[in-house]
Design a protein around this motif. Structure first.
Motif, mmCIF file in Angstrom:
data_model
loop_
_atom_site.group_PDB
_atom_site.id
_atom_site.type_symbol
_atom_site.label_atom_id
_atom_site.label_comp_id
_atom_site.label_asym_id
_atom_site.label_seq_id
_atom_site.Cartn_x
_atom_site.Cartn_y
_atom_site.Cartn_z
ATOM 1 N N VAL A 101 0.680 -1.191 -0.043
ATOM 2 C CA VAL A 101 -0.109 0.058 -0.110
ATOM 3 C C VAL A 101 0.847 1.257 0.128
ATOM 4 O O VAL A 101 0.468 2.108 -0.783
ATOM 5 C CB VAL A 101 -0.932 0.113 1.123
ATOM 6 C CG1 VAL A 101 -1.443 1.500 1.518
ATOM 7 C CG2 VAL A 101 -2.117 -1.010 0.978
ATOM 8 N N GLY A 105 0.634 3.992 -3.034
ATOM 9 C CA GLY A 105 0.421 5.502 -2.625
ATOM 10 C C GLY A 105 1.515 6.393 -2.994
ATOM 11 O O GLY A 105 1.146 7.521 -3.406
ATOM 12 N N THR A 292 -4.236 3.549 2.771
ATOM 13 C CA THR A 292 -4.306 4.140 1.389
ATOM 14 C C THR A 292 -5.265 5.280 1.595
ATOM 15 O O THR A 292 -5.084 6.428 0.838
ATOM 16 C CB THR A 292 -5.048 3.093 0.586
ATOM 17 O OG1 THR A 292 -4.362 1.722 0.366
ATOM 18 C CG2 THR A 292 -5.213 3.501 -0.936
#
Length: 320
Positions: A101, A105, A292
């Motif tokens: 994640v 991101g 996220t």
């Protein structure tokens, strides 16, 4: 043009885009739109209005003027490099279950909405054409790399790592509406095919829904409550996405000789906040969707400042 004039003209480019995002936040807080509206509108944008806008912008594009294979290749290589560096940092400093994640991101920008809106606001149809061509590279790179890194840390019910489903990856790429729009429109643009006037007018009406609707949906999905958890990791990924990657990639583009509209669009794409689609993909693949959401919220809020500062600096030095 004075310093004040440059700054005000820069605000005229960035503020309308981010004002629509904040309008989305306000509408959600007032209860005028709900999550059901956001989900439906987001699907409409992804499946129909954004492909229509890409298609129309490309068939009107002057490919001799806007198609630069070196620009497309540079963006692809810079994206891959940022992905590798983010993964390397995550492997050293981020908890294992958050690494996929974090990497997504840190490198995956919202180029299809925010980047394209800013490019259109700065350069008009030329910016829209350049951005639409770049989106073909964006979609391929972002989707494949995101799936790879999320799958690398995906666990099954027994806590063991799942195997990457490459067939599913390729199927999603081949059926992506945005990729299909670019693939269909590019040869039509090269052949200078004209559509009937009534089709173009109808298409323009339909495509004009894209940017305001998408930006409002982005605002409506931002949750400040989510920022209370995994704050440090979210800040780290957000700094990488909004400061480190745009700065390094733009300096590299400068060193390679990119100037004017090409450099401007490259910067806007690199400086776009984390894509809202990252949340959907993380949730679908068992990633940390709260982290996220944190990254998406932080990068979107910071973008109104960082993009404005970046554009101002580049314009002040006569580079874009």
């Amino acid at each position: 043009m004075s310093l004040i004039d440059v700054f005000l003209s820069t605000l005229n480019i960035s503020l309308p885009v981010f004002a629509m995002v904040f309008i989305g936040i306000a509408l959600k807080r007032l209860g005028w739109i709900d999550q059901a509206f956001v989900n439906t509108a987001s699907r409409l944008v992804f499946r129909a209005t954004l492909p229509a806008m890409l298609f129309l912008s490309l068939i009107h594009a002057d490919l001799e003027r806007t198609l630069n294979p070196w620009m497309l290749a540079f963006f692809a290589l810079a994206t891959i490099a940022s992905f590798v560096l983010a993964w390397g940092y995550a492997a050293l400093r981020v908890k294992r279950h958050q690494r996929g994640v974090y990497v997504q991101g840190a490198f995956r920008g919202n180029c299809g909405v925010v980047g394209l809106a800013l490019a259109h606001g700065m350069y008009g149809e030329v910016g829209l054409s350049l951005g639409s061509l770049l989106l073909g590279v964006v979609i391929l790179c972002y989707n494949v790399l995101s799936v790879v890194v999320l799958a690398a840390y995906q666990l099954d019910e027994d806590g063991r790592r799942k195997a990457i489903d490459w067939n599913s990856i390729f199927r999603h790429i081949l059926t992506n509406p945005l990729i299909l729009a670019v693939v269909v429109a590019t040869p039509l643009a090269a052949l200078q095919v004209s559509l009937p006037e009534w089709i173009e007018t109808t298409g323009d009406y339909f495509a004009s829904l894209t940017l305001p609707l998408a930006l409002i949906c982005i605002g409506a999905t931002i949750s400040t409550r989510a920022l209370k958890t995994s704050y440090r990791t979210a800040v780290s990924a957000s700094l990488a996405k909004m400061v480190v990657i745009p700065l390094v990639a733009t300096l590299a583009a400068l060193g390679l000789g990119f100037r004017g509209a090409e450099l401007g669009v490259l910067f806007l794409f690199f400086a776009s906040p984390t894509a809202a689609a990252a949340f959907v993909m993380a949730k679908a693949m068992g990633g940390d969707e709260i982290l996220t959401a944190n990254i998406i919220a932080l990068t979107t809020l910071v973008a109104s400042i960082s993009v404005t500062v970046g554009v101002f600096a580049l314009r002040l030095n006569g580079l874009i």
